[in-house]
Design a protein around this motif. Sequence first.
Motif, PDB file in Angstrom:
ATOM      1  N   SER A 114       0.835  -1.201   0.000  1.00 41.17           N
ATOM      2  CA  SER A 114       0.000   0.000   0.000  1.00 41.17           C
ATOM      3  C   SER A 114       0.870   1.251   0.000  1.00 41.17           C
ATOM      4  O   SER A 114       0.406   2.330  -0.378  1.00 41.17           O
ATOM      5  CB  SER A 114      -0.916   0.002   1.229  1.00 41.17           C
ATOM      6  OG  SER A 114      -0.212   0.320   2.414  1.00 41.17           O
ATOM      7  N   GLU A 115       2.135   1.112   0.434  1.00 36.70           N
ATOM      8  CA  GLU A 115       3.071   2.225   0.398  1.00 36.70           C
ATOM      9  C   GLU A 115       3.747   2.322  -0.969  1.00 36.70           C
ATOM     10  O   GLU A 115       4.538   3.233  -1.220  1.00 36.70           O
ATOM     11  CB  GLU A 115       4.106   2.063   1.514  1.00 36.70           C
ATOM     12  CG  GLU A 115       3.477   2.187   2.900  1.00 36.70           C
ATOM     13  CD  GLU A 115       4.337   1.615   4.014  1.00 36.70           C
ATOM     14  OE1 GLU A 115       5.438   1.111   3.715  1.00 36.70           O
ATOM     15  OE2 GLU A 115       3.906   1.660   5.180  1.00 36.70           O
ATOM     16  N   THR A 116       3.438   1.366  -1.859  1.00 39.99           N
ATOM     17  CA  THR A 116       3.949   1.385  -3.230  1.00 39.99           C
ATOM     18  C   THR A 116       2.846   1.739  -4.219  1.00 39.99           C
ATOM     19  O   THR A 116       3.031   2.572  -5.098  1.00 39.99           O
ATOM     20  CB  THR A 116       4.544   0.005  -3.603  1.00 39.99           C
ATOM     21  OG1 THR A 116       5.595  -0.311  -2.700  1.00 39.99           O
ATOM     22  CG2 THR A 116       5.084   0.014  -5.037  1.00 39.99           C
ATOM     23  N   PHE A 117       1.680   1.114  -4.073  1.00 38.22           N
ATOM     24  CA  PHE A 117       0.583   1.308  -5.015  1.00 38.22           C
ATOM     25  C   PHE A 117      -0.537   2.191  -4.463  1.00 38.22           C
ATOM     26  O   PHE A 117      -1.426   2.574  -5.218  1.00 38.22           O
ATOM     27  CB  PHE A 117      -0.003  -0.044  -5.426  1.00 38.22           C
ATOM     28  CG  PHE A 117       0.974  -0.928  -6.140  1.00 38.22           C
ATOM     29  CD1 PHE A 117       1.379  -0.645  -7.434  1.00 38.22           C
ATOM     30  CD2 PHE A 117       1.511  -2.034  -5.512  1.00 38.22           C
ATOM     31  CE1 PHE A 117       2.285  -1.454  -8.086  1.00 38.22           C
ATOM     32  CE2 PHE A 117       2.420  -2.861  -6.157  1.00 38.22           C
ATOM     33  CZ  PHE A 117       2.816  -2.561  -7.456  1.00 38.22           C
ATOM     34  N   GLY A 118      -0.520   2.454  -3.167  1.00 33.74           N
ATOM     35  CA  GLY A 118      -1.555   3.279  -2.566  1.00 33.74           C
ATOM     36  C   GLY A 118      -2.538   2.463  -1.754  1.00 33.74           C
ATOM     37  O   GLY A 118      -2.774   1.285  -2.027  1.00 33.74           O
ATOM     38  N   ILE A 265       9.662  -0.756  -9.763  1.00 27.89           N
ATOM     39  CA  ILE A 265       8.548  -1.198  -8.921  1.00 27.89           C
ATOM     40  C   ILE A 265       8.849  -2.526  -8.219  1.00 27.89           C
ATOM     41  O   ILE A 265       8.578  -2.682  -7.031  1.00 27.89           O
ATOM     42  CB  ILE A 265       7.263  -1.316  -9.760  1.00 27.89           C
ATOM     43  CG1 ILE A 265       6.741   0.080 -10.099  1.00 27.89           C
ATOM     44  CG2 ILE A 265       6.187  -2.099  -9.011  1.00 27.89           C
ATOM     45  CD1 ILE A 265       5.481   0.095 -10.920  1.00 27.89           C
ATOM     46  N   TYR A 266       9.450  -3.488  -8.936  1.00 24.00           N
ATOM     47  CA  TYR A 266       9.672  -4.792  -8.314  1.00 24.00           C
ATOM     48  C   TYR A 266      10.649  -4.696  -7.150  1.00 24.00           C
ATOM     49  O   TYR A 266      10.514  -5.389  -6.134  1.00 24.00           O
ATOM     50  CB  TYR A 266      10.149  -5.819  -9.346  1.00 24.00           C
ATOM     51  CG  TYR A 266      11.611  -5.711  -9.736  1.00 24.00           C
ATOM     52  CD1 TYR A 266      12.587  -6.470  -9.080  1.00 24.00           C
ATOM     53  CD2 TYR A 266      12.015  -4.874 -10.771  1.00 24.00           C
ATOM     54  CE1 TYR A 266      13.918  -6.375  -9.432  1.00 24.00           C
ATOM     55  CE2 TYR A 266      13.345  -4.772 -11.127  1.00 24.00           C
ATOM     56  CZ  TYR A 266      14.289  -5.526 -10.460  1.00 24.00           C
ATOM     57  OH  TYR A 266      15.616  -5.428 -10.817  1.00 24.00           O
ATOM     58  N   LYS A 267      11.631  -3.791  -7.260  1.00 27.33           N
ATOM     59  CA  LYS A 267      12.570  -3.607  -6.160  1.00 27.33           C
ATOM     60  C   LYS A 267      11.899  -2.925  -4.978  1.00 27.33           C
ATOM     61  O   LYS A 267      12.179  -3.229  -3.815  1.00 27.33           O
ATOM     62  CB  LYS A 267      13.780  -2.789  -6.629  1.00 27.33           C
ATOM     63  CG  LYS A 267      14.746  -3.557  -7.505  1.00 27.33           C
ATOM     64  CD  LYS A 267      16.019  -2.749  -7.756  1.00 27.33           C
ATOM     65  CE  LYS A 267      17.018  -3.552  -8.564  1.00 27.33           C
ATOM     66  NZ  LYS A 267      18.268  -2.784  -8.816  1.00 27.33           N
ATOM     67  N   ASN A 272       9.883  -3.094   0.371  1.00 27.51           N
ATOM     68  CA  ASN A 272       8.783  -2.783   1.272  1.00 27.51           C
ATOM     69  C   ASN A 272       8.277  -4.009   2.015  1.00 27.51           C
ATOM     70  O   ASN A 272       7.942  -3.935   3.200  1.00 27.51           O
ATOM     71  CB  ASN A 272       7.640  -2.135   0.493  1.00 27.51           C
ATOM     72  CG  ASN A 272       7.970  -0.723   0.042  1.00 27.51           C
ATOM     73  OD1 ASN A 272       8.940  -0.143   0.484  1.00 27.51           O
ATOM     74  ND2 ASN A 272       7.165  -0.182  -0.847  1.00 27.51           N
ATOM     75  N   CYS A 273       8.228  -5.146   1.311  1.00 29.68           N
ATOM     76  CA  CYS A 273       7.751  -6.366   1.960  1.00 29.68           C
ATOM     77  C   CYS A 273       8.722  -6.837   3.033  1.00 29.68           C
ATOM     78  O   CYS A 273       8.325  -7.475   4.014  1.00 29.68           O
ATOM     79  CB  CYS A 273       7.542  -7.475   0.922  1.00 29.68           C
ATOM     80  SG  CYS A 273       6.139  -7.182  -0.168  1.00 29.68           S
ATOM     81  N   ASN A 274       9.992  -6.547   2.844  1.00 28.79           N
ATOM     82  CA  ASN A 274      11.004  -6.918   3.824  1.00 28.79           C
ATOM     83  C   ASN A 274      10.997  -6.003   5.048  1.00 28.79           C
ATOM     84  O   ASN A 274      11.475  -6.365   6.121  1.00 28.79           O
ATOM     85  CB  ASN A 274      12.381  -6.860   3.139  1.00 28.79           C
ATOM     86  CG  ASN A 274      13.506  -7.263   4.055  1.00 28.79           C
ATOM     87  OD1 ASN A 274      13.427  -8.268   4.742  1.00 28.79           O
ATOM     88  ND2 ASN A 274      14.565  -6.464   4.086  1.00 28.79           N
ATOM     89  N   ARG A 275      10.410  -4.815   4.897  1.00 27.84           N
ATOM     90  CA  ARG A 275      10.494  -3.793   5.940  1.00 27.84           C
ATOM     91  C   ARG A 275       9.806  -4.215   7.228  1.00 27.84           C
ATOM     92  O   ARG A 275      10.322  -3.987   8.326  1.00 27.84           O
ATOM     93  CB  ARG A 275       9.898  -2.476   5.429  1.00 27.84           C
ATOM     94  CG  ARG A 275      10.078  -1.316   6.405  1.00 27.84           C
ATOM     95  CD  ARG A 275       9.453  -0.046   5.872  1.00 27.84           C
ATOM     96  NE  ARG A 275      10.120   0.391   4.648  1.00 27.84           N
ATOM     97  CZ  ARG A 275       9.491   0.607   3.502  1.00 27.84           C
ATOM     98  NH1 ARG A 275       8.189   0.438   3.424  1.00 27.84           N
ATOM     99  NH2 ARG A 275      10.155   0.995   2.444  1.00 27.84           N
TER     100      ARG A 275
END
Length: 494
Positions: A114-118, A265-267, A272-275
């Motif tokens: 959600s912090e990438t796509f909203g 985007i993939y990075k 973000n998923c690792n955060r």
Amino acid sequence: MSPPRSSDVESTPLLHNERWHGQDGDDQGSDEEVITFDKDDEEDPKKWPKKIKYFQVLQITFIGLLCPLASSMLAPASTNVAAEFGVEKQAIVGAQSGFLHLLGVGPLFLAPMSETFGRRTIFLTNLVLFTIMQIPTALAGNLPVLITLRTITGLFASVGVANGGGSISDMFEAKERASVLGFYLLGPLLGPSLGPFFGGLIVAHMDWRYIFWILFVVSTLMCLSSYFFLYETYAPIVLDGRKKKLQSKHPDTQYRVEGASDQPIYKKILSNCNRALRILFTQPIVLIMSIYQAVIFATMFTLYSTFTNIWPSPPYDFNKTQLALTYLAPATGFILAAIFVVPSIDRIYGKLAKSNDGEGLPEHRLPIAFIGAVFLPVSLFWFAWTIENSSPWPVPLSATLLFGASQVCIFNSTQNYYIDSFEKFAASALAAGAFLRSMMGAQIPLYVSGLFEKLGYGWGMSVFGFVTVALMPAPVLFYWKGGKLREKFAVDLS
């Protein structure tokens, strides 16, 4: 999608400080412009009118209520499902356990995505999939299919947990956030309590499969409401829409959103998923308080799983409708604490900030948790031994009311603490806690039936009471030492 703008908003400057060139503070002809919100920018979610913000909170709370509610709705129907599929009643717990596993894993991906796509995109996508999954679940022909479908549904349901806190952080300043967050958290906390209540009422009058048909109808209405009225709240995504408009008007000028990453985007998704996991395992405060919340969550589901054995049996002999009503006791505790206790979080925060030269600290959110930490084990011992001694039903049910109130005190304080500590990455911090508590909530109820058979309800529930006693000092410890620990274990999350 953003709220309607007033007629004079067009005069609001699109770039910070009304500068179109040299945004980085020089006048050397830089051709890159940094897009950010102006001080009184009406597109800034924090500057939206209160009625719009509160309506967003209402929708987010309903999502946060319905999705976790679905996790426990099947519990009162376990006898009916077991009879139809020809399996042991305990095997039906797998349908709840699978749902909770993915309810915990989902935020690890959905919150940072959600912090990438909203927020809006992630909300809508998962709500639609959650709604669709109710159809095959209602038609499941055997237990393995039912468990598989329920497990997958848990992933999409996790959006209610993953996105809510972050969305509220997007719209509200720290000084006004606690009360709003307290209202929202009623959803995820009430959901698992109201699920068996509604599920019990349905099973008392209809076939158990109607649980999922009714969920399908309600979630469809929720999808429609969200599509038309749920707005994007994450500032970088709002600004990115502004960037695209400017880029199309001025193709020769390069624009950059303040705080946005230029990574592919993939990075960004991988990062973000690792955060959330990095926050969980590198921040001692988050790890320990998440363990505390996980123990409470596991205790809650364990408590609710015992209801179907305790209340229909002697000396209580409750029917299915009466059994459903027992789940309203902890729910009442949630609501009373949210009304009368949670608003004190902001008041205490303001007083402590004032005594600290006007500077509020995340630790100033924790004092209300002190109260919950004391009364939580009290409520568990109370319930355990009044059930063991077959006390009249109002006595143990009163203990569950106190349990609900204590849970709200701890959860609300902790969630506010996470948001204040990791404001930009609030969704990821909240996801870290959601992951751990859902994992424990999914696993522990699978094994407690043997515990109660060996120890009885008195000592069996007292085990959970002793664990909460051991964790009782955590809020006080972090109130005094949290600031130093945050400095010592600071980590770059960008």
